[in-house]
Design a protein around this motif. Structure first.
Motif, mmCIF file in Angstrom:
data_model
loop_
_atom_site.group_PDB
_atom_site.id
_atom_site.type_symbol
_atom_site.label_atom_id
_atom_site.label_comp_id
_atom_site.label_asym_id
_atom_site.label_seq_id
_atom_site.Cartn_x
_atom_site.Cartn_y
_atom_site.Cartn_z
ATOM 1 N N LYS A 25 41.979 -48.051 -48.303
ATOM 2 C CA LYS A 25 42.531 -47.468 -47.028
ATOM 3 C C LYS A 25 43.804 -47.062 -47.064
ATOM 4 C CE LYS A 25 41.781 -47.926 -42.331
ATOM 5 N NZ LYS A 25 42.696 -46.919 -42.339
ATOM 6 N N ARG A 26 44.018 -46.000 -46.441
ATOM 7 C CA ARG A 26 45.335 -45.317 -46.438
ATOM 8 C C ARG A 26 46.398 -45.993 -45.364
ATOM 9 N NH1 ARG A 26 45.481 -39.728 -47.976
ATOM 10 N NH2 ARG A 26 46.880 -39.149 -46.308
ATOM 11 N N HIS A 27 47.646 -46.372 -45.990
ATOM 12 C CA HIS A 27 48.661 -46.569 -45.152
ATOM 13 C C HIS A 27 48.368 -48.374 -44.598
ATOM 14 C CE1 HIS A 27 50.224 -42.767 -45.840
ATOM 15 N NE2 HIS A 27 49.318 -42.216 -45.021
ATOM 16 N N LYS A 28 47.498 -49.038 -45.386
ATOM 17 C CA LYS A 28 47.161 -50.404 -44.929
ATOM 18 C C LYS A 28 48.491 -51.191 -44.690
ATOM 19 C CE LYS A 28 44.577 -53.642 -47.657
ATOM 20 N NZ LYS A 28 45.612 -54.652 -47.134
ATOM 21 N N GLU A 41 50.592 -49.376 -41.456
ATOM 22 C CA GLU A 41 49.898 -49.708 -40.061
ATOM 23 C C GLU A 41 50.292 -51.006 -39.415
ATOM 24 O OE1 GLU A 41 46.248 -46.796 -40.776
ATOM 25 O OE2 GLU A 41 45.986 -48.946 -40.598
ATOM 26 N N THR A 42 50.957 -51.804 -40.263
ATOM 27 C CA THR A 42 51.343 -53.194 -39.827
ATOM 28 C C THR A 42 52.850 -52.992 -39.395
ATOM 29 O OG1 THR A 42 52.413 -53.933 -41.941
ATOM 30 C CG2 THR A 42 49.768 -54.234 -41.644
ATOM 31 N N ARG A 47 50.852 -53.314 -55.934
ATOM 32 C CA ARG A 47 51.416 -53.524 -54.566
ATOM 33 C C ARG A 47 52.572 -54.327 -54.435
ATOM 34 N NH1 ARG A 47 49.003 -50.125 -51.414
ATOM 35 N NH2 ARG A 47 49.420 -51.657 -49.617
#
Ligand SMILES: COc1cccc(CC(=N)NC(=O)c2cccnc2OC2CCNCC2)c1
Length: 389
Positions: free
Chosen positions: A1-4, A7-8, A149
């Motif tokens: 998922k892009r920009h997981k 987006e937070t 990550r």
């Protein structure tokens, strides 16, 4: 998922683009310092945090080696930024810097430095509001530890350490699109040593162009042409500060430099930063200023050359000398100092000289970001008065 991860975070989200009902300014309010997480974020078990003391020759060298082998490459992986140790010491120790913001990740067993991220404090004006921000830079994860990550936890950790100093905004740039650029710049290159640039694949011989015709096309005079053009000296700091502060007022986002900042960021340092000014021979008034920083790139996989010597346009002010003439003198000095190429972004008024001085467009873009600060609109690159290293 892009920009997981993104987006937070309190950054402009793509879904909010175009929603001009959202006010310009901080996205989230400051947290009471007692509520800021006091202990470092958890790293995956084989790794530990370390603070990189850039005053230490040994640690500065570890950082230099990590970046030399693992930092940003161009899109075709032919070149890699090769910041020098002296440059890193300059970039990371401005007035008011925090050593705790020079963050490394080591392997617990071997103690090898495998990742790095930094922040330095800066006063940045956005329209009429001066905000103390962290300028985030040098995010680097060893090539062998990519997609573990690590970057998100390093970004959270530098954010936590910035929050602990009661600073709630940040500025950063990236070659990749993240949520959400406040502006996107095009970069441009002016050949100074076209033969080498073509030999190493940085440039290509133009259609219907011979090498000798190309060398002649980029030839520059041996001497600068502006009367009163000279190297900046310590006694020039007050006048250059006044000149630069006044000039930067016209841009939507710009540093709010005081004399201490100008002394650190703009006084010449051999092999790091070059700065020049025009002192009127008659009135002795300082009327113009230009500067560029030294950022070589390693040339990956070329038999004859190992390093590309590149100058990067920094801050330039023209009030009497036409900007084109001032920047041509900067090119002349850069050529005399044996630079191979002079790079510039289309920020500030750079667009007014790029084509005429024979800059060619680069093959990528540089996106500017603010953390926890929304701007009403995406800015034109000419509205940007901020150059990051
Ligand atoms: C020629 O060697 C390169 C080695 C690595 C990357 C690039 C392309 C690139 N990404 N260039 C820029 O980001 C760039 C192009 C013109 C002016 N400033 C720039 O970046 C600065 C500012 C952001 N931090 C890196 C240096 C080129």
């Amino acid at each position: 998922k892009r920009h997981k991860f993104w987006e937070t975070q309190p950054v402009g989200q793509f879904k909010d683009l175009g929603d001009t009902s959202l006010p310009e300014g901080p996205i989230e309010p400051p947290t009471p310092l007692s509520e800021v997480k006091q202990e470092p974020y958890n790293l995956p078990s084989p790794y530990e945090w370390t603070t990189c003391d850039m005053d230490s020759e040994e640690m500065c060298n570890e950082v230099y080696v990590l970046l030399t082998n693992n930092y940003v490459e161009d899109d075709e992986n032919m070149f890699r930024f090769n910041y020098s140790k002296e440059f890193l010491r300059w970039a990371l120790r401005p007035p008011g810097y925090y050593r705790s913001w020079h963050i490394g990740v080591r392997v617990k067993t071997s103690k090898k430095l495998v990742a790095f991220i930094t922040g330095v404090p800066a006063k940045i004006r956005v329209r009429d509001t001066v905000v103390i921000m962290a300028e985030i830079n040098f995010l680097c994860v060893h090539k062998k530890l990519r997609s573990k990550r690590l970057a998100p936890v390093m970004i959270k950790e530098v954010t936590r350490r910035v929050h602990m100093e009661n600073i709630w905004q940040a500025a950063y740039t990236a070659g990749v699109v993240l949520p959400t650029p406040i502006s996107t710049c095009q970069y441009w290159h002016r050949s100074l040593n076209p033969k080498k640039l073509i030999d190493v694949g940085f440039s290509r011989l133009g259609a219907r162009m011979t090498m000798s015709r190309t060398i002649k096309l980029y030839k520059l005079p041996d001497q600068t042409i502006t009367p009163g053009f000279r190297k900046m000296e310590p006694h020039d700091v007050p006048a250059v500060t006044r000149l630069l502060r006044n000039y930067l007022k016209q841009f939507v986002v710009a540093p709010d430099f005081d004399e201490n900042d100008v002394e650190h960021w703009l006084l010449p340092k051999e092999g790091v930063i070059d700065s020049f000014l025009v002192e009127s021979p008659v009135t002795h008034e300082i009327t113009d200023f230009c500067s560029f920083y030294t950022l070589p790139s390693s040339i990956l996989g070329n038999q004859n050359h190992t390093t590309l010597k590149a100058a990067y346009s920094y801050y330039n002010v023209s009030t009497k000398t036409p900007l084109i003439q001032l920047m041509n003198d900067a090119l002349i000095v850069a050529k005399k100092k044996d630079f191979d190429v002079f790079n510039a972004l289309d920020v500030m008024q750079n667009d007014s000289f790029l084509k005429e001085l024979k800059f060619g467009p680069g093959d990528g873009k540089l996106h500017y970001y603010l953390y926890n600060y929304r701007t009403k609109h995406v800015l034109r690159s000419s509205e940007l008065g901020l150059v990051l290293l």
